[in-house]
Write a protein that holds these residues in place. Structure first.
Motif, PDB file in Angstrom:
ATOM      1  N   GLY A  37       0.794  -1.221   0.000  1.00  0.00           N
ATOM      2  CA  GLY A  37       0.000   0.000   0.000  1.00  0.00           C
ATOM      3  C   GLY A  37       0.825   1.269   0.000  1.00  0.00           C
ATOM      4  O   GLY A  37       0.276   2.378   0.083  1.00  0.00           O
ATOM      5  N   ASN A  38       2.115   1.119  -0.112  1.00  0.00           N
ATOM      6  CA  ASN A  38       3.029   2.265  -0.105  1.00  0.00           C
ATOM      7  C   ASN A  38       3.143   2.817  -1.522  1.00  0.00           C
ATOM      8  O   ASN A  38       3.767   2.206  -2.392  1.00  0.00           O
ATOM      9  N   SER A  39       2.562   3.970  -1.762  1.00  0.00           N
ATOM     10  CA  SER A  39       2.557   4.554  -3.107  1.00  0.00           C
ATOM     11  C   SER A  39       3.940   4.996  -3.564  1.00  0.00           C
ATOM     12  O   SER A  39       4.178   5.193  -4.760  1.00  0.00           O
ATOM     13  N   ASN A  40       4.867   5.150  -2.628  1.00  0.00           N
ATOM     14  CA  ASN A  40       6.224   5.589  -2.979  1.00  0.00           C
ATOM     15  C   ASN A  40       7.220   4.438  -3.054  1.00  0.00           C
ATOM     16  O   ASN A  40       8.428   4.671  -3.158  1.00  0.00           O
ATOM     17  N   LEU A  41       6.703   3.202  -3.008  1.00  0.00           N
ATOM     18  CA  LEU A  41       7.601   2.050  -3.007  1.00  0.00           C
ATOM     19  C   LEU A  41       8.411   1.963  -4.303  1.00  0.00           C
ATOM     20  O   LEU A  41       9.601   1.627  -4.286  1.00  0.00           O
ATOM     21  N   ALA A  42       7.769   2.283  -5.439  1.00  0.00           N
ATOM     22  CA  ALA A  42       8.460   2.187  -6.726  1.00  0.00           C
ATOM     23  C   ALA A  42       9.667   3.118  -6.795  1.00  0.00           C
ATOM     24  O   ALA A  42      10.638   2.843  -7.500  1.00  0.00           O
ATOM     25  N   ALA A  43       9.609   4.194  -6.041  1.00  0.00           N
ATOM     26  CA  ALA A  43      10.725   5.136  -6.015  1.00  0.00           C
ATOM     27  C   ALA A  43      11.775   4.749  -4.977  1.00  0.00           C
ATOM     28  O   ALA A  43      12.763   5.470  -4.783  1.00  0.00           O
ATOM     29  N   GLY A  44      11.553   3.599  -4.322  1.00  0.00           N
ATOM     30  CA  GLY A  44      12.532   3.121  -3.352  1.00  0.00           C
ATOM     31  C   GLY A  44      12.351   3.656  -1.952  1.00  0.00           C
ATOM     32  O   GLY A  44      13.245   3.532  -1.106  1.00  0.00           O
ATOM     33  N   HIS A  45      11.171   4.240  -1.669  1.00  0.00           N
ATOM     34  CA  HIS A  45      10.920   4.802  -0.343  1.00  0.00           C
ATOM     35  C   HIS A  45      10.077   3.820   0.473  1.00  0.00           C
ATOM     36  O   HIS A  45       8.945   3.494   0.098  1.00  0.00           O
ATOM     37  N   LEU A  46      10.606   3.355   1.586  1.00  0.00           N
ATOM     38  CA  LEU A  46       9.929   2.379   2.431  1.00  0.00           C
ATOM     39  C   LEU A  46       9.281   3.062   3.627  1.00  0.00           C
ATOM     40  O   LEU A  46       9.812   4.031   4.177  1.00  0.00           O
ATOM     41  N   SER A  47       8.135   2.524   4.046  1.00  0.00           N
ATOM     42  CA  SER A  47       7.498   3.004   5.266  1.00  0.00           C
ATOM     43  C   SER A  47       8.055   2.245   6.458  1.00  0.00           C
ATOM     44  O   SER A  47       8.560   1.132   6.323  1.00  0.00           O
ATOM     45  N   ALA A  48       7.976   2.834   7.623  1.00  0.00           N
ATOM     46  CA  ALA A  48       8.619   2.274   8.819  1.00  0.00           C
ATOM     47  C   ALA A  48       7.792   1.138   9.418  1.00  0.00           C
ATOM     48  O   ALA A  48       6.560   1.158   9.396  1.00  0.00           O
ATOM     49  N   PHE A  49       8.495   0.148   9.955  1.00  0.00           N
ATOM     50  CA  PHE A  49       7.869  -0.949  10.668  1.00  0.00           C
ATOM     51  C   PHE A  49       7.460  -0.492  12.065  1.00  0.00           C
ATOM     52  O   PHE A  49       8.141   0.310  12.703  1.00  0.00           O
ATOM     53  N   GLU A  65      18.880   4.175  20.999  1.00  0.00           N
ATOM     54  CA  GLU A  65      18.652   5.237  20.017  1.00  0.00           C
ATOM     55  C   GLU A  65      17.947   4.718  18.779  1.00  0.00           C
ATOM     56  O   GLU A  65      17.046   5.379  18.243  1.00  0.00           O
ATOM     57  N   ALA A  66      18.303   3.529  18.318  1.00  0.00           N
ATOM     58  CA  ALA A  66      17.684   2.973  17.117  1.00  0.00           C
ATOM     59  C   ALA A  66      16.189   2.723  17.333  1.00  0.00           C
ATOM     60  O   ALA A  66      15.364   3.055  16.473  1.00  0.00           O
ATOM     61  N   TYR A  67      15.848   2.167  18.493  1.00  0.00           N
ATOM     62  CA  TYR A  67      14.433   1.911  18.782  1.00  0.00           C
ATOM     63  C   TYR A  67      13.653   3.223  18.827  1.00  0.00           C
ATOM     64  O   TYR A  67      12.557   3.326  18.248  1.00  0.00           O
ATOM     65  N   GLU A  68      14.178   4.199  19.512  1.00  0.00           N
ATOM     66  CA  GLU A  68      13.478   5.482  19.644  1.00  0.00           C
ATOM     67  C   GLU A  68      13.287   6.131  18.269  1.00  0.00           C
ATOM     68  O   GLU A  68      12.210   6.664  17.969  1.00  0.00           O
ATOM     69  N   ARG A  69      14.315   6.078  17.450  1.00  0.00           N
ATOM     70  CA  ARG A  69      14.245   6.677  16.115  1.00  0.00           C
ATOM     71  C   ARG A  69      13.201   5.985  15.250  1.00  0.00           C
ATOM     72  O   ARG A  69      12.341   6.627  14.636  1.00  0.00           O
ATOM     73  N   LEU A  70      13.238   4.674  15.200  1.00  0.00           N
ATOM     74  CA  LEU A  70      12.321   3.928  14.337  1.00  0.00           C
ATOM     75  C   LEU A  70      10.892   3.982  14.855  1.00  0.00           C
ATOM     76  O   LEU A  70       9.935   4.020  14.076  1.00  0.00           O
ATOM     77  N   SER A  71      10.720   3.988  16.173  1.00  0.00           N
ATOM     78  CA  SER A  71       9.387   4.115  16.750  1.00  0.00           C
ATOM     79  C   SER A  71       8.764   5.458  16.388  1.00  0.00           C
ATOM     80  O   SER A  71       7.580   5.551  16.042  1.00  0.00           O
ATOM     81  N   ASP A  72       9.584   6.504  16.445  1.00  0.00           N
ATOM     82  CA  ASP A  72       9.100   7.844  16.104  1.00  0.00           C
ATOM     83  C   ASP A  72       8.746   7.949  14.621  1.00  0.00           C
ATOM     84  O   ASP A  72       7.730   8.557  14.259  1.00  0.00           O
ATOM     85  N   LEU A  73       9.547   7.340  13.765  1.00  0.00           N
ATOM     86  CA  LEU A  73       9.268   7.375  12.326  1.00  0.00           C
ATOM     87  C   LEU A  73       7.918   6.734  12.010  1.00  0.00           C
ATOM     88  O   LEU A  73       7.137   7.255  11.211  1.00  0.00           O
ATOM     89  N   GLU A  87       8.804   8.285   6.015  1.00  0.00           N
ATOM     90  CA  GLU A  87       9.523   7.289   5.221  1.00  0.00           C
ATOM     91  C   GLU A  87      10.928   7.090   5.763  1.00  0.00           C
ATOM     92  O   GLU A  87      11.493   7.961   6.421  1.00  0.00           O
ATOM     93  N   LEU A  88      11.481   5.923   5.458  1.00  0.00           N
ATOM     94  CA  LEU A  88      12.819   5.585   5.922  1.00  0.00           C
ATOM     95  C   LEU A  88      13.882   6.142   4.977  1.00  0.00           C
ATOM     96  O   LEU A  88      13.721   6.116   3.759  1.00  0.00           O
ATOM     97  N   THR A  89      14.954   6.597   5.559  1.00  0.00           N
ATOM     98  CA  THR A  89      16.129   6.970   4.771  1.00  0.00           C
ATOM     99  C   THR A  89      17.062   5.760   4.716  1.00  0.00           C
ATOM    100  O   THR A  89      16.919   4.817   5.503  1.00  0.00           O
ATOM    101  N   PRO A  90      18.033   5.744   3.820  1.00  0.00           N
ATOM    102  CA  PRO A  90      18.993   4.631   3.795  1.00  0.00           C
ATOM    103  C   PRO A  90      19.675   4.411   5.148  1.00  0.00           C
ATOM    104  O   PRO A  90      19.921   3.276   5.559  1.00  0.00           O
TER     105      PRO A  90
END
Length: 207
Positions: free
Chosen positions: A106-118, A167-175, A181-184
């Motif tokens: 359902g991510n409309s930006n997936l084709a452009a390589g942009h992923l939504s956060a888990f 830090e990783a958990y806090e960052r991904l939870s906030d996203l 969208e996720l950055t590389p």
């Protein structure tokens, strides 16, 4: 229902159960191996324990309307039972939320390589509800066998998050909370989370 109608329904149900029992018995006598495949007798606790290796454990869940029942089994140890006050509707909604966050269709930006956060916060909440109550009994276990009911069958148990810290958990939870969208760089943060699959080999046995 009128008393007469209710009585008639009870009689009909009793006849159906009687016919089914007779048919099952005929099947068992005539084709015993087929009957064993199609209608196996439930396994008891001691038989299940005999099938488990020393480093294996089996946990079974059953969600009722207002509670979650948990059975935990290891070889050579007493059966552990938990009765937790969790509403089936709330649990169903949480499972759907976590499951849907893994689905990028359902991510409309997936084709452009942009992923939504888990949904790492939801994954940790599921860990708190399902696994943490038996965590003390899991010491020494390497292989966890999960028997979920229909509510919990969609749960991706391997991606449950065991610790909500860092830090990783806090960052991904906030996203995820912001729907960002996720950055590389964010993708690498997932490697720093505490996944249940990092602690146990997991087998799911639908029941």
């Amino acid at each position: 229902q009128p008393p007469g109608r209710l009585g008639s329904l009870h009689q009909t149900a009793a006849l159906i159960e009687s016919d089914l029992a007779r048919a099952t018995e005929r099947l068992r006598v005539t084709f015993p191996r087929y009957a064993e495949l199609m209608a196996p007798a439930p396994i008891d606790v001691s038989a299940a324990q005999d099938l488990l290796r020393p480093d294996e454990a089996l946990v079974s869940f059953l969600a009722l309307d207002d509670r979650l029942l948990v059975w935990f089994l290891r070889p050579g140890r007493p059966l552990v039972y938990r009765d937790q006050g969790h509403k089936r509707g709330d649990l169903t909604a949480l499972v759907r939320r976590v499951r849907s966050s893994l689905d990028q269709t359902g991510n409309s930006n997936l084709a452009a390589g942009h992923l939504s956060a888990f949904d790492v916060a939801g994954a940790h909440r599921l860990y708190d509800l399902l696994i943490d109550p038996i965590a003390a009994d899991l010491v020494g276990v390497k292989h966890l066998i999960v028997v979920p009911d229909d509510v919990l069958l969609p749960v991706p148990f391997g991606v449950l998050v065991t610790r909500a810290e860092g830090e990783a958990y806090e960052r991904l939870s906030d996203l995820h909370a912001r729907g960002a969208e996720l950055t590389p760089g964010d993708l690498g943060a997932y490697a720093h989370l505490s996944w249940l699959a990092s602690e146990y080999a997991i087998t799911v046995l639908p029941s």
